[in-house]
Design a protein around this motif. Structure first.
Motif, mmCIF file in Angstrom:
data_model
loop_
_atom_site.group_PDB
_atom_site.id
_atom_site.type_symbol
_atom_site.label_atom_id
_atom_site.label_comp_id
_atom_site.label_asym_id
_atom_site.label_seq_id
_atom_site.Cartn_x
_atom_site.Cartn_y
_atom_site.Cartn_z
ATOM 1 N N ASP A 60 -10.278 -25.470 -25.722
ATOM 2 C CA ASP A 60 -9.935 -24.641 -24.568
ATOM 3 C C ASP A 60 -8.518 -24.090 -24.741
ATOM 4 O OD1 ASP A 60 -9.449 -23.457 -22.111
ATOM 5 O OD2 ASP A 60 -10.423 -25.050 -20.963
ATOM 6 N N ARG A 113 -6.721 -22.554 -22.678
ATOM 7 C CA ARG A 113 -5.865 -22.656 -21.491
ATOM 8 C C ARG A 113 -5.041 -23.937 -21.484
ATOM 9 N NH1 ARG A 113 -10.206 -22.747 -16.937
ATOM 10 N NH2 ARG A 113 -10.894 -24.346 -18.429
ATOM 11 N N ARG A 114 -5.526 -24.924 -22.171
ATOM 12 C CA ARG A 114 -4.921 -26.254 -22.079
ATOM 13 C C ARG A 114 -3.946 -26.487 -23.234
ATOM 14 N NH1 ARG A 114 -8.428 -29.058 -18.555
ATOM 15 N NH2 ARG A 114 -10.393 -27.924 -18.274
ATOM 16 N N VAL A 118 -6.188 -29.327 -14.728
ATOM 17 C CA VAL A 118 -5.890 -28.791 -16.061
ATOM 18 C C VAL A 118 -4.394 -28.892 -16.341
ATOM 19 C CG1 VAL A 118 -5.725 -26.649 -17.398
ATOM 20 C CG2 VAL A 118 -7.874 -27.259 -16.304
ATOM 21 N N GLY A 119 -3.580 -28.510 -15.346
ATOM 22 C CA GLY A 119 -2.135 -28.575 -15.515
ATOM 23 C C GLY A 119 -1.630 -29.992 -15.704
ATOM 24 N N ASP A 139 -7.962 -26.242 -11.579
ATOM 25 C CA ASP A 139 -6.735 -25.671 -12.156
ATOM 26 C C ASP A 139 -5.601 -26.688 -12.116
ATOM 27 O OD1 ASP A 139 -8.020 -23.299 -12.651
ATOM 28 O OD2 ASP A 139 -7.262 -22.278 -10.859
ATOM 29 N N ASP A 173 -3.374 -32.609 -16.849
ATOM 30 C CA ASP A 173 -3.820 -33.111 -18.152
ATOM 31 C C ASP A 173 -2.971 -32.519 -19.276
ATOM 32 O OD1 ASP A 173 -5.769 -34.639 -16.994
ATOM 33 O OD2 ASP A 173 -7.385 -33.193 -17.286
ATOM 34 N N ALA A 174 -2.627 -31.237 -19.150
ATOM 35 C CA ALA A 174 -1.799 -30.597 -20.168
ATOM 36 C C ALA A 174 -0.423 -31.250 -20.232
ATOM 37 C CB ALA A 174 -1.666 -29.101 -19.873
ATOM 38 N N GLY A 199 -12.683 -29.720 -19.464
ATOM 39 C CA GLY A 199 -11.600 -30.624 -19.823
ATOM 40 C C GLY A 199 -12.021 -32.059 -20.043
ATOM 41 N N GLN A 223 -11.711 -32.611 -25.513
ATOM 42 C CA GLN A 223 -10.723 -31.639 -26.013
ATOM 43 C C GLN A 223 -11.291 -30.769 -27.125
ATOM 44 O OE1 GLN A 223 -8.475 -35.251 -26.508
ATOM 45 N NE2 GLN A 223 -6.593 -34.126 -26.037
ATOM 46 N N GLU A 265 -0.800 -34.610 -21.999
ATOM 47 C CA GLU A 265 -0.952 -34.451 -23.439
ATOM 48 C C GLU A 265 0.361 -34.023 -24.096
ATOM 49 O OE1 GLU A 265 -3.349 -35.269 -25.337
ATOM 50 O OE2 GLU A 265 -4.688 -35.882 -23.725
#
Length: 355
Positions: free
Chosen positions: A271, A273-274, A73-74, A70, A76-77, A139, A142, A80
């Protein structure tokens, strides 16, 4: 604690091996071991059980793994999102697909895409269809070109149908047929893909449902090998239409059961979420347009029945509304008619009449 430690921990958990994770991360195994020791000391828990040959997570490690993913993911987001601040004109897209789709779809598509978007770097990852969707969820890529159905939290758009095709030597009596019934394969020596392939799983399911016991002469992980053997007269190769199929030297016929072509729907997934950059959305839109004009195996649309439509009950929320191939009226309005089964075409006609 730093991001490098978390990425190393996740890599070891996924590889179930320090050596495998070290190779994937391009670091030495001793350096990886030091990172995990430091992370365990900082957290005050033991993350791995090293008593067996395979490295396994402890219960505490399993809980930390979920939170680590998690957190990554945050991060990487955020990265991006920062890249997209320039208006989405510059960035990196990691795209995964099977070798067949890379060859038959992305090879031509990327030539045009890179001309239109020279500042977007597209990095390709090759793997099996099921694995590609898992890489999207983790992840590591993409965008993934896989096979319906996809599961939450992934979203997807349908690209095109892929039929399962029988490839026969020119001397085969079956070669005179436009389509081959499942029962026609009972007496044939079959050259098939390994059970990890979606094509093989669908074929095995159809044989089992029909109570047919096929004669499997060879299992292979290389569909091109199966084509060569079929052309030489060693049996009937069973391959997907996503493969670049030869037009000479063999006979081709989609496999049909109960007036429905055997096959699957190729989808492009991401995904939800991302953070998804604007250039990723444009990539998918361009890819959808590209496959609406032509796709591998579209020549069989004129000679073989449609695939079984996607069931809305199975699709759930994982596929974008308005982009499914299904008989549900709200979900068929935007699709080219050549992709729709007969009932869906009738639905479209009724909708136009009502409007």
């Amino acid at each position: 604690m730093d991001l490098r430690q978390l990425r190393s921990f996740v890599a070891i958990a996924e590889a179930e091996s320090f050596s495998g994770a070290a190779a994937r991360l391009h670091v030495t195994q001793p350096a990886l071991s030091r990172q995990i020791r430091d992370l365990e000391a900082e957290l005050g828990v033991r993350l791995f059980d090293r008593s067996s040959r395979r490295v396994r997570l402890t219960p505490e490690g399993d809980d930390v793994l979920r939170h680590s993913r998690d957190a990554l993911v945050g991060i990487d987001a955020l990265r991006e999102r920062a890249r997209s601040l320039s208006g989405g004109r510059v960035g990196i897209l990691r795209v995964g697909a099977t070798p067949q789709v890379l060859e038959s779809v992305l090879s031509d598509f990327l030539t045009r895409y890179r001309r239109m978007h020279p500042d977007i770097e597209v990095q390709l990852v090759e793997d099996g269809a099921v694995t590609i969707l898992r890489l999207v969820e983790e992840g590591q890529v993409q965008i993934g070109l896989g096979v319906h159905p996809v599961r939450e939290p992934l979203r997807a758009r349908v690209l095109f149908p892929a039929r399962i095709v029988a490839v026969m030597p020119t001397s085969s009596p079956l070669g005179r047929k436009r389509t081959v019934a499942l029962g026609d394969l009972t007496s044939q020596r079959l050259l098939v893909l390994r059970p990890t392939f979606a094509t093989r799983q669908i074929l095995d399911g159809a044989f089992q449902a029909a109570r047919i016991h096929p004669h499997v002469a060879l299992e292979s992980g290389d569909p091109h090998c199966l084509l060569k053997l079929a052309a030489a007269g060693h049996g009937v190769a069973i391959v997907p239409s996503t493969l670049l199929l030869p037009r000479e030297g063999v006979r081709l016929a989609p496999i049909v059961d109960d007036n429905v072509s055997l096959g699957f729907w190729v989808v492009v997934a991401w995904d939800a979420r991302r953070f998804f950059p604007p250039y990723g959305e444009r990539f998918i839109a361009n890819l959808v347009d590209h496959t609406r004009r032509s796709y591998p195996g579209d020549r069989f649309d004129r000679t073989a029945p449609a695939l079984r439509p996607i069931d809305p009950a199975r699709a759930g929320e994982s596929l974008a509304r308005g982009l499914l191939v299904t008989s549900h009226p709200d979900l068929t309005r935007e699709l080219p008619r050549k992709l729709l089964p007969t009932r869906a075409k009738e639905t479209q006609r009724r909708l136009r009449y009502k409007r």
